[in-house]
Design an enzyme around this catalytic site. Structure first.
Site: not given
Ligand code: NAP
Ligand code: MG
Length: 508
Positions: A202, A277, A311, A411
């Site tokens: 997804k 992650e 991240c 963040e």
């Molecule tokens: P996010 O809002 O948590 O979204 C990540 C993924 O989860 C997206 O595919 C999102 O779908 C989905 N999602 C959202 N709500 C969900 C739920 N209730 N159940 C299951 N899936 C759900 O994160 P983001 O804003 O896209 O990305 C930025 C974040 O990712 C930052 O915090 C960054 O630090 C972190 N990150 C971490 C790493 C690592 O390796 N540690 C690497 C890259 C990024 P939708 O987008 O369609 O809502």
């Protein structure tokens, strides 16, 4: 107007030719889910637009997945897991990953262009990631031979032989964010395919295109239908349904810490294995004896790269007070040299943020930094002019931030540096670790004693010394504290995709 050409015509061409091309996937009008090797219309019939963040224009429309679509994809992944895929030997899985590597290499310019249009990453940066992505696929091809148990000595007495076996966990739900799907999908696909698992991906609603295209290339490489499925849509709908699904054995999630908590709750029903992650607020510590010719650009790009949407971005830059003025003046000068603009322009250093929502969020943090008394020494404004409809913001630097200000605690996920002065190494370490996160961190110093203290003392999954942001698949990457758990890369990566079983053989 972009000229339409077929993707097969995009090879190793010059940037000028490449930027005039349109990947074929964007000429199909609308896209479905990719389930059981076929494009499928969404069960609800509903669709969502996906935008080019550099222009605000709609690129194409995606299927808006719901629980029915997820269920269909999970059933397809389950029957592939128990069917033809279970008979693939490790050598066959390795050959398949090698073939996937060759196809990604062959189509790399097309994938880089698609990522640039969908995510806003500068095309030059996307093209430069080629080696990293290809190495990551080859690393996982090598790991097919690492899915082995052990023969272990025992103290039972008699004629017992004792050993462990490994078996794939089953169906993996892969959920990834929008900030770099072209690489982040491989950390899940690679582990799953190396071990014999099957996958339902997804991708983020804002950046699904390279995941859909990669799944097509995997089919072309000979992957049996149903081994990799992609369901697009919203996190709160398709993502939540995948995290809750009772027939998914493992969730490999990359995203924010808040969503990670939702995934943990949703996974409880059938005790899914989890890899999380999550977010970061990484410290980057610059000592007075550092080589500033390297530390200044290193620390700057440790935040500004990918417009801060990384991240492990080193967003809290701790600078020893005796060099604070010189460091600030040099990093501001460096920030001024960065060209923000059209991602397809070869001279562009930084593209837009992913969406209006993200632009509002980052702008909100800039206002909070101002209100709480940090000194804004560079940027901070939305960029208008030629790029008026895109989600562009200036590279931004705050000086004299204190570690308890909101901009040093939360963040931001944008190109915003917080410079925090310190006087002693002990103070730097205490401040660096005073955060809920523990993803990355760095030290810039020529003193081996200082480096040693920081390397051991920083509580994070990765510490860089006199460099920033390097990730190699054979070493790996993970988080402390609220940055998640599970290790990506290294020989232990595949263990997360395997069950272990112990066997006691009575030889009498
Ligand atoms: P996010 O809002 O948590 O979204 C990540 C993924 O989860 C997206 O595919 C999102 O779908 C989905 N999602 C959202 N709500 C969900 C739920 N209730 N159940 C299951 N899936 C759900 O994160 P983001 O804003 O896209 O990305 C930025 C974040 O990712 C930052 O915090 C960054 O630090 C972190 N990150 C971490 C790493 C690592 O390796 N540690 C690497 C890259 C990024 P939708 O987008 O369609 O809502
Ligand atoms: Mg997009």
């Amino acid at each position: 107007m972009l000229q339409r050409i077929h993707t097969r015509e995009i090879g190793e061409v010059e940037m000028s030719e490449l930027k005039a091309a349109t990947p074929a996937i964007l000429t199909r009008g609308s896209l479905g889910h990719l389930i059981d090797g076929k494009w499928r219309e969404p069960a609800s019939g509903e669709r969502i637009d996906t935008m080019n963040p550099a222009t605000g224009e709609v690129l194409t429309t995606l299927a808006r997945g719901n629980a029915d679509d997820v269920d269909r994809a999970v059933r397809s992944a389950r029957s592939a897991f128990e069917g033809p895929w279970s008979r693939f030997t490790p050598h066959q899985r390795q050959a398949l990953l090698n073939k996937a590597h060759d196809l990604v290499e062959e189509h790399y310019d097309e994938l880089a262009l698609l990522e640039s249009l969908d995510v806003g990453v500068p095309l030059s940066r996307a093209r430069n990631s080629k080696g990293n992505i290809l190495r990551t696929i080859l690393f996982f091809a090598s790991q097919t031979m690492n899915c082995a148990g052990q023969t272990l000595p025992n103290s039972i007495g008699g004629n017992y032989t004792t050993l462990t076996l490994k078996a794939p966990v089953g169906v993996v739900g892969g959920i990834i964010p929008w900030n770099g799907p072209l690489i982040s999908q491989w950390w899940i696909l690679g582990g799953a395919l190396a071990t014999g698992c099957t996958v339902v991906m997804k991708p983020a609603e804002d950046a699904s295109l390279t995941t859909l295209r990669t799944a097509e290339l995997l089919l072309e490489a000979g992957l049996p239908e149903g081994v990799v499925n992609v369901v697009t849509g919203l996190g709160s709908e398709a993502g939540a349904a995948l995290a809750e699904h009772p027939d998914v054995d493992r969730i490999a999630f990359t995203g924010s810490t808040d969503t990670g908590r939702n995934i943990i709750r949703a996974s409880a029903g059938n005790m899914k294995r989890l890899q999380l992650e999550l977010g970061g607020k990484s410290p980057d510590i610059v000592f007075a004896d550092a080589d500033l010719d390297r530390a200044v650009p290193g620390a700057a790009m440790g935040v500004f790269a990918n417009s801060g949407q990384v991240c492990f971005a080193g967003t809290r830059v701790f600078v020893e007070r005796k060099i604070q003025n010189e460091f600030v003046s040099r990093i501001v000068d460096f920030g001024r040299t960065l060209k923000v603009g059209d991602p397809l322009d070869p001279d562009t250093d930084l593209g837009p943020l992913i969406s209006q929502k993200q632009l509002d969020r980052v702008s909100g943090y800039v206002s909070v930094g101002d209100e709480q008394g940090a000194d804004l020494v560079l940027g901070g404004r939305r960029m208008l002019g030629d790029v008026a409809n895109g989600y562009f913001i200036e590279p931004t630097i705050f000086n004299n931030v204190s570690n308890d200000m909101t901009i040093a605690r939360e963040e931001i996920f944008g190109p915003v540096v917080s410079i925090i002065p310190f006087d002693t190494a002990d103070e730097a370490l205490t401040l660096a670790n005073d955060t809920q996160y523990g993803l990355g961190g760095a030290v810039w110093s020529r003193d081996i004693g200082t480096v040693n203290t920081m390397m051991h003392g920083i509580k994070s999954g990765t510490v860089w010394v006199n460099c920033y942001g390097i990730i190699d698949p054979s070493i790996g990457f993970g988080g402390y504290k609220h940055s998640g758990y599970g290790w990506k890369g290294g020989p232990q990566h595949v263990d997360g995709f395997l069950f272990q079983k112990s066997v006691y053989i009575n030889g009498d």
